[in-house]
Motif scaffolding. Sequence first.
Motif, mmCIF file in Angstrom:
data_model
loop_
_atom_site.group_PDB
_atom_site.id
_atom_site.type_symbol
_atom_site.label_atom_id
_atom_site.label_comp_id
_atom_site.label_asym_id
_atom_site.label_seq_id
_atom_site.Cartn_x
_atom_site.Cartn_y
_atom_site.Cartn_z
ATOM 1 N N HIS A 40 -22.728 -30.834 44.194
ATOM 2 C CA HIS A 40 -22.277 -31.563 45.381
ATOM 3 C C HIS A 40 -22.255 -33.073 45.190
ATOM 4 C CE1 HIS A 40 -21.596 -28.687 48.669
ATOM 5 N NE2 HIS A 40 -22.320 -27.890 47.912
ATOM 6 N N SER A 41 -22.828 -33.564 44.121
ATOM 7 C CA SER A 41 -22.822 -35.014 43.907
ATOM 8 C C SER A 41 -21.473 -35.503 43.375
ATOM 9 C CB SER A 41 -23.939 -35.423 42.946
ATOM 10 O OG SER A 41 -23.713 -34.919 41.639
ATOM 11 N N ALA A 42 -20.568 -34.576 43.073
ATOM 12 C CA ALA A 42 -19.223 -34.974 42.624
ATOM 13 C C ALA A 42 -18.516 -35.725 43.750
ATOM 14 C CB ALA A 42 -18.419 -33.742 42.220
ATOM 15 N N GLU A 43 -18.040 -36.916 43.463
ATOM 16 C CA GLU A 43 -17.377 -37.741 44.471
ATOM 17 C C GLU A 43 -15.868 -37.647 44.393
ATOM 18 O OE1 GLU A 43 -19.216 -41.468 43.583
ATOM 19 O OE2 GLU A 43 -21.020 -40.991 44.754
ATOM 20 N N VAL A 44 -15.373 -37.018 43.343
ATOM 21 C CA VAL A 44 -13.956 -36.709 43.182
ATOM 22 C C VAL A 44 -13.877 -35.256 42.744
ATOM 23 C CG1 VAL A 44 -11.826 -37.193 41.920
ATOM 24 C CG2 VAL A 44 -13.352 -39.083 42.538
ATOM 25 N N LEU A 45 -13.086 -34.454 43.451
ATOM 26 C CA LEU A 45 -12.993 -33.031 43.118
ATOM 27 C C LEU A 45 -11.792 -32.765 42.216
ATOM 28 C CD1 LEU A 45 -13.831 -31.183 46.476
ATOM 29 C CD2 LEU A 45 -15.359 -32.045 44.696
ATOM 30 N N THR A 46 -12.060 -32.062 41.133
ATOM 31 C CA THR A 46 -11.016 -31.563 40.230
ATOM 32 C C THR A 46 -11.395 -30.127 39.892
ATOM 33 O OG1 THR A 46 -12.087 -32.076 38.120
ATOM 34 C CG2 THR A 46 -10.905 -33.881 39.225
ATOM 35 N N PRO A 47 -10.477 -29.339 39.354
ATOM 36 C CA PRO A 47 -10.850 -27.967 38.972
ATOM 37 C C PRO A 47 -12.067 -27.892 38.056
ATOM 38 C CG PRO A 47 -8.479 -28.182 38.981
ATOM 39 C CD PRO A 47 -9.024 -29.566 39.220
ATOM 40 N N ILE A 48 -12.312 -28.947 37.281
ATOM 41 C CA ILE A 48 -13.474 -28.972 36.377
ATOM 42 C C ILE A 48 -14.775 -29.059 37.167
ATOM 43 C CG2 ILE A 48 -14.579 -30.276 34.511
ATOM 44 C CD1 ILE A 48 -11.797 -31.088 33.571
ATOM 45 N N THR A 49 -14.713 -29.519 38.419
ATOM 46 C CA THR A 49 -15.915 -29.612 39.257
ATOM 47 C C THR A 49 -16.590 -28.260 39.422
ATOM 48 O OG1 THR A 49 -14.857 -31.441 40.474
ATOM 49 C CG2 THR A 49 -16.813 -30.448 41.470
ATOM 50 N N ALA A 50 -15.809 -27.191 39.305
ATOM 51 C CA ALA A 50 -16.373 -25.836 39.427
ATOM 52 C C ALA A 50 -17.450 -25.596 38.372
ATOM 53 C CB ALA A 50 -15.267 -24.794 39.290
ATOM 54 N N TYR A 51 -17.371 -26.322 37.260
ATOM 55 C CA TYR A 51 -18.329 -26.151 36.161
ATOM 56 C C TYR A 51 -19.421 -27.227 36.170
ATOM 57 C CZ TYR A 51 -14.508 -23.185 34.714
ATOM 58 O OH TYR A 51 -13.526 -22.233 34.697
ATOM 59 N N ARG A 52 -19.397 -28.077 37.162
ATOM 60 C CA ARG A 52 -20.424 -29.130 37.285
ATOM 61 C C ARG A 52 -21.644 -28.499 37.975
ATOM 62 N NH1 ARG A 52 -20.255 -35.093 38.281
ATOM 63 N NH2 ARG A 52 -22.109 -35.612 39.496
ATOM 64 N N LYS A 53 -22.414 -27.775 37.220
ATOM 65 C CA LYS A 53 -23.567 -27.058 37.765
ATOM 66 C C LYS A 53 -24.756 -27.183 36.824
ATOM 67 C CE LYS A 53 -20.737 -23.445 39.952
ATOM 68 N NZ LYS A 53 -20.470 -21.986 39.974
ATOM 69 N N HIS A 54 -25.933 -27.157 37.408
ATOM 70 C CA HIS A 54 -27.133 -27.135 36.578
ATOM 71 C C HIS A 54 -27.258 -25.732 35.988
ATOM 72 C CE1 HIS A 54 -31.314 -27.471 35.296
ATOM 73 N NE2 HIS A 54 -31.173 -28.783 35.437
ATOM 74 N N PRO A 55 -27.615 -25.606 34.704
ATOM 75 C CA PRO A 55 -27.699 -24.273 34.079
ATOM 76 C C PRO A 55 -28.676 -23.333 34.778
ATOM 77 C CG PRO A 55 -28.622 -25.999 32.638
ATOM 78 C CD PRO A 55 -27.888 -26.685 33.732
ATOM 79 N N LEU A 56 -29.712 -23.860 35.414
ATOM 80 C CA LEU A 56 -30.651 -22.989 36.121
ATOM 81 C C LEU A 56 -30.013 -22.362 37.356
ATOM 82 C CD1 LEU A 56 -34.099 -24.822 35.912
ATOM 83 C CD2 LEU A 56 -33.357 -22.754 34.710
ATOM 84 N N TYR A 57 -29.082 -23.094 37.976
ATOM 85 C CA TYR A 57 -28.364 -22.522 39.129
ATOM 86 C C TYR A 57 -27.552 -21.313 38.684
ATOM 87 C CZ TYR A 57 -25.144 -21.965 43.040
ATOM 88 O OH TYR A 57 -24.413 -21.427 44.083
ATOM 89 N N ASP A 58 -26.824 -21.479 37.591
ATOM 90 C CA ASP A 58 -26.021 -20.363 37.075
ATOM 91 C C ASP A 58 -26.903 -19.198 36.635
ATOM 92 O OD1 ASP A 58 -23.455 -21.269 37.515
ATOM 93 O OD2 ASP A 58 -23.271 -22.256 35.579
ATOM 94 N N ALA A 59 -28.064 -19.497 36.078
ATOM 95 C CA ALA A 59 -28.976 -18.443 35.637
ATOM 96 C C ALA A 59 -29.478 -17.627 36.830
ATOM 97 C CB ALA A 59 -30.153 -19.050 34.879
ATOM 98 N N ILE A 60 -29.869 -18.307 37.887
ATOM 99 C CA ILE A 60 -30.352 -17.621 39.090
ATOM 100 C C ILE A 60 -29.241 -16.788 39.713
ATOM 101 C CG2 ILE A 60 -31.170 -17.977 41.462
ATOM 102 C CD1 ILE A 60 -32.645 -20.491 40.373
ATOM 103 N N SER A 61 -28.061 -17.369 39.821
ATOM 104 C CA SER A 61 -26.920 -16.658 40.400
ATOM 105 C C SER A 61 -26.555 -15.438 39.561
ATOM 106 C CB SER A 61 -25.714 -17.601 40.501
ATOM 107 O OG SER A 61 -24.606 -16.944 41.068
ATOM 108 N N GLY A 62 -26.529 -15.622 38.247
ATOM 109 C CA GLY A 62 -26.176 -14.516 37.358
ATOM 110 C C GLY A 62 -27.179 -13.381 37.404
ATOM 111 N N LEU A 63 -28.462 -13.708 37.432
ATOM 112 C CA LEU A 63 -29.501 -12.676 37.488
ATOM 113 C C LEU A 63 -29.429 -11.881 38.779
ATOM 114 C CD1 LEU A 63 -32.568 -14.580 35.975
ATOM 115 C CD2 LEU A 63 -31.420 -12.572 35.001
ATOM 116 N N PHE A 64 -29.258 -12.577 39.896
ATOM 117 C CA PHE A 64 -29.199 -11.899 41.192
ATOM 118 C C PHE A 64 -27.967 -11.003 41.285
ATOM 119 C CE2 PHE A 64 -28.016 -11.903 45.784
ATOM 120 C CZ PHE A 64 -29.102 -11.162 46.239
ATOM 121 N N SER A 65 -26.813 -11.543 40.898
ATOM 122 C CA SER A 65 -25.572 -10.766 40.959
ATOM 123 C C SER A 65 -25.627 -9.561 40.022
ATOM 124 C CB SER A 65 -24.370 -11.650 40.601
ATOM 125 O OG SER A 65 -24.216 -12.685 41.548
ATOM 126 N N SER A 66 -26.160 -9.757 38.828
ATOM 127 C CA SER A 66 -26.261 -8.656 37.861
ATOM 128 C C SER A 66 -27.164 -7.545 38.391
ATOM 129 C CB SER A 66 -26.799 -9.170 36.526
ATOM 130 O OG SER A 66 -25.914 -10.090 35.946
#
Length: 201
Positions: A40-66
């Motif tokens: 959310h700290s992105a001040e300009v949105l581009t499609p690459i913003t979708a990948y602007r994430k902390h790796p721990l966020y993706d890890a938590i999301s991936g574990l829960f979804s899996s």
Amino acid sequence: TGRFVALAVLFALIQDFCPYWVHRTHHENQLLWPLHKVHHSAEVLTPITAYRKHPLYDAISGLFSSFVVGVVFLFVGGIDFWKIAGANAVYFFFNMLGGNLRHSHVWVSFGPVMSHIFVSPAMHQIHHSREQRHYDRNYGEVFAIWDWMFGTIYIPKEHEVIEYGLSDEHGDRIQQPHDSLRNALTVPLKEIGEEIARRRV
């Protein structure tokens, strides 16, 4: 074919239900928010913003979804569903209809009816707004039914001018805390440590 389509929709719903709750929990839990704040700290949105994430966020999301999808497969059994180029067909068509514009300044609304079913680019852009009236709205990624069902939906009636980035509880802009890759990785961990220390006092 009908069975494959139905299963594609079913699994798209399941796969979207999980990120909704992971996303919402990161917003509402002060211990987890620093991880998602990087996005959310992105001040300009581009499609690459979708990948602007902390790796721990993706890890938590991936574990829960899996875990959730794994439990469903356990009861349903090994099944196949409608895919296009190896991707769930529902996600494929959603992105074709403008889903990839969610992280952009291109305003695309699906109208008052379809916006109760699918998250339009405009709805997700509102989620990134730093205005108070937009706080904690539109957590869904593909389906808006979760936001509609759980009371977090915001459907714009007209084109809204949005300012992106972080703000405080009064809507005042917060200085960019993730101005380098190093800070994007370390600042959230420092903030989590500070939150844990506060809770111990």
